[in-house]
Design a protein around this motif. Structure first.
Motif, PDB file in Angstrom:
ATOM      1  N   PHE A 363       0.867  -1.169   0.000  1.00  0.00           N
ATOM      2  CA  PHE A 363       0.000   0.000   0.000  1.00  0.00           C
ATOM      3  C   PHE A 363       0.905   1.220   0.000  1.00  0.00           C
ATOM      4  CE2 PHE A 363      -2.071   3.541   2.092  1.00  0.00           C
ATOM      5  CZ  PHE A 363      -3.255   3.624   1.378  1.00  0.00           C
ATOM      6  N   ALA A 364       0.776   2.058  -1.019  1.00  0.00           N
ATOM      7  CA  ALA A 364       1.651   3.222  -1.130  1.00  0.00           C
ATOM      8  C   ALA A 364       0.921   4.345  -1.839  1.00  0.00           C
ATOM      9  CB  ALA A 364       2.920   2.862  -1.902  1.00  0.00           C
ATOM     10  N   LEU A 365       1.266   5.576  -1.466  1.00  0.00           N
ATOM     11  CA  LEU A 365       0.729   6.758  -2.135  1.00  0.00           C
ATOM     12  C   LEU A 365       1.609   7.956  -1.827  1.00  0.00           C
ATOM     13  CD1 LEU A 365      -0.795   8.743   0.167  1.00  0.00           C
ATOM     14  CD2 LEU A 365      -2.461   6.905   0.086  1.00  0.00           C
ATOM     15  N   THR A 366       1.426   8.982  -2.632  1.00  0.00           N
ATOM     16  CA  THR A 366       2.113  10.253  -2.417  1.00  0.00           C
ATOM     17  C   THR A 366       1.064  11.347  -2.333  1.00  0.00           C
ATOM     18  OG1 THR A 366       4.063   9.509  -3.627  1.00  0.00           O
ATOM     19  CG2 THR A 366       3.812  11.877  -3.314  1.00  0.00           C
ATOM     20  N   MET A 367       1.053  12.082  -1.211  1.00  0.00           N
ATOM     21  CA  MET A 367       0.054  13.106  -0.975  1.00  0.00           C
ATOM     22  C   MET A 367       0.739  14.462  -0.884  1.00  0.00           C
ATOM     23  SD  MET A 367      -2.654  13.515   2.186  1.00  0.00           S
ATOM     24  CE  MET A 367      -1.330  13.858   3.346  1.00  0.00           C
ATOM     25  N   ALA A 368       0.553  15.286  -1.922  1.00  0.00           N
ATOM     26  CA  ALA A 368       1.148  16.630  -1.958  1.00  0.00           C
ATOM     27  C   ALA A 368       2.643  16.572  -1.656  1.00  0.00           C
ATOM     28  CB  ALA A 368       0.428  17.541  -0.972  1.00  0.00           C
ATOM     29  N   GLY A 369       3.331  15.612  -2.260  1.00  0.00           N
ATOM     30  CA  GLY A 369       4.767  15.486  -2.088  1.00  0.00           C
ATOM     31  C   GLY A 369       5.201  14.632  -0.921  1.00  0.00           C
ATOM     32  N   ASN A 370       4.281  14.172  -0.060  1.00  0.00           N
ATOM     33  CA  ASN A 370       4.605  13.327   1.093  1.00  0.00           C
ATOM     34  C   ASN A 370       4.302  11.872   0.764  1.00  0.00           C
ATOM     35  OD1 ASN A 370       5.183  15.579   2.935  1.00  0.00           O
ATOM     36  ND2 ASN A 370       2.988  16.000   2.745  1.00  0.00           N
TER      37      ASN A 370
END
Length: 572
Positions: A363-370
């Motif tokens: 499970f992975a994601l990038t939120m506003a650069g984070n």
């Protein structure tokens, strides 16, 4: 001719009078008979507000209407209402009552039905309301194979409207519910084979197993045609369409019903599933500006079940979900969540619920650069839960409002950094064998601010916590809540058992504060003085309420509080 017309008129008047008077004369007696028979057959208490018979309302059909029906359970569920129904209306073909080919029910309407089913941990169920028979069972001669059925049920219009269904199983932790449920069914149920048309709308659909919510506040609509082999109780999905929130699905396969088991071979198919549609299953997304949400990414969804459902025995099943390069963005916000990658699978080879496994290796994601990443797996959930979980990443809370519509009632700021892992068995937690549990990591919070409407602003200057199998160590914590300031440090042990099994949380906390304004924290004080040395304005003592201390705490508390404001008191 005049005499003939006069006779016809008299006969018509007499028939109408009979149709009006007979139901009125019989209504009270029929109601008493129904209650008496129900009392002799059931342990539950059955009552209803009114019963109405009519030969004219649906002429040439007869109708029976029952209003205000309630079924109240006996011990061990004494006082619980198993079912209540606002209105039941049954329409029967009047001529079929005088024939020998059975009765034809042309219409059945159930309005505002509430059903609350429950199973206790010892296996007792509240729907077992039949009184045991004192007479030994008699052997019955088998009916002739070609003997026609004495009852024919042809459903031209069957409706269930505004129903509420709740199910609670204390033995497995299963919870399910729907509110409201509307259903229409038509088809000839008198023959050996028929096409049944089913239309269903279910709102606020929820399902939880083992304390984990798998579905919450979902909407389901179904338009299904079943090829019904009524003789063998086998139903084949031939032409159907299901919509779960925004996901359109179809069912292939069959289900066969028996007295003590259900056999099935069912597969869920979807010709087109968008990542946006999957987000509709998450209430936080589906209820907030979902129409203004755009999403992309490759998604695959597959589910099947094959085998026997009987008692505690489950059929074999598998559900898989995979997302590649997923992203979503609200049209009204400047930034997007990108790089969403998910691999998830839940399966059971068939047998007991304890054989169920859940695995989400990615499970992975990038939120506003984070960037955030995590994983989770679980097995043997009923006998001895075996788990493994990990989470790592950095979240700038101030960036949340740039990707998700928080609204005006909440404001966030600050940075949270985490890198934690845990694995083990529930039996080791219960017996405090911490050496058998792997848990490590660190959580840091800096400059976090949370402002909620109607509550004092919360500021976390800095908090640092380390994780081990035996304890959480809070090396530092600095918090300001409104005008109150708090600093703390300490150690908490048995935190895993406290979170997962409601066991006792032990430890020591050292708390320091230069000002603790309980009037502001409890929300009972009027506007406080700007001078911290002044007492708060008197509060209405009728509005005072007890402070609820959390259960299962065994804490040693060391406190150094320089000033406390409470009601009209100033404590130094």
């Amino acid at each position: 001719m005049k005499k003939f017309l006069k006779i016809v008129a008299i006969v018509a008047v007499v028939l109408i009078a009979v149709a009006l008077v007979v139901p009125l004369a019989l209504k009270s007696k029929v109601g008493d008979i129904v209650k008496k028979e129900a009392g002799e057959l059931l342990t539950a208490e059955v009552d209803f507000r009114s019963l109405d018979l009519s030969l004219l309302r649906h002429f040439p059909h007869a109708s029976v209407e029952l209003e205000g029906l309630t079924v109240v359970c006996a011990a061990p569920f004494e006082g619980d209402t198993l079912a209540s129904v606002g209105r039941i209306s049954v329409v029967v073909d009047l001529m079929s009552l005088f024939g020998d080919s059975g009765y034809e029910v042309t219409k059945l309407l159930v309005d505002k039905a509430h059903l609350h089913a429950r199973k206790l941990a010892d296996g007792s169920v509240n729907w077992d309301v039949m009184k045991p028979s004192d007479e030994p069972a008699e052997e019955k001669e088998p009916a002739e194979a070609d003997e026609p059925s004495a009852f024919r049920l042809r459903m031209r219009d069957v409706r269930l409207s505004e129903a509420v269904v709740r199910y609670k199983d204390d033995s497995t932790g299963m919870r399910a519910g729907v509110d409201p449920l509307d259903l229409r069914l038509s088809g000839d149920l008198s023959g050996e084979r028929s096409d049944l048309d089913l239309r269903l709308e279910a709102h606020r659909l929820s399902y939880a197993a083992g304390g984990v919510a798998l579905l919450r506040d979902a909407d389901l609509t179904a338009d299904v045609t079943l090829d019904a082999d009524l003789k063998n109780k086998r139903f084949t999905f031939s032409d159907n369409r299901l919509i779960l929130n925004a996901i359109a699905l179809s069912l292939d396969g069959w289900v066969a019903l028996a007295d003590d088991r259900t056999e099935m071979d069912v597969r869920v198919n979807s010709s087109k599933v968008e990542f946006r549609d999957v987000l509709s299953l998450v209430p936080a997304f589906y209820t907030r500006d979902f129409e203004n949400l755009t999403a992309s990414g490759q998604l695959t969804l597959d589910a099947w079940a094959k085998g026997v459902l009987a008692g505690d025995r489950l059929p074999a099943f598998e559900t898989t979900l995979a997302v590649r390069d997923g992203s979503f963005k609200y049209a009204s916000l400047p930034k997007a969540v990108t790089g969403i990658t998910i691999d998830a699978r839940a399966a059971n080879p068939g047998g007991t619920a304890d054989a169920t496994t859940v695995d989400m290796p990615t499970f992975a994601l990038t939120m506003a650069g984070n960037a955030l990443r995590g994983s989770f797996s679980a097995a043997t959930p009923m006998s001895d839960l075996r788990f493994k979980a990990a989470a790592a990443g950095k979240v700038d809370l101030g960036a949340v409002k740039e990707v998700y519509p928080l609204g005006d009632s909440i404001a966030l700021a600050g940075v949270v950094t985490a890198d934690m892992q845990a694995s083990g068995r529930m039996s080791d937690i219960e017996r405090e064998r911490y050496e058998a549990i792997a848990a490590s990591g660190r959580l840091t919070v800096e400059g976090v601010t949370a402002a909620l409407a109607g509550l004092p602003e919360v500021k976390v200057r800095r908090a640092a916590m380390s994780v081990s199998p035996a304890a959480l160590t809070l090396s530092e914590l600095g918090v300001t809540v409104g005008r109150s300031d708090i600093e703390a440090s300490g150690t908490l042990s048995n935190y895993i058992g406290y979170l997962l099994r409601d066991q006792t949380l032990r430890g020591r906390l050292d708390v320091r504060s230069s000002l603790l304004d309980l009037n502001e924290l409890l929300g009972d004080a009027s506007e406080a003085s700007a001078d911290t040395g002044a007492a708060a304005a008197p509060a209405d003592t009728a509005a005072m309420r007890a402070v609820v201390v959390p259960q299962n705490l065994d804490l040693a508390l060391g406190a150094s509080l320089k000033k406390i404001l409470f009601q009209k008191m100033v404590l130094d």
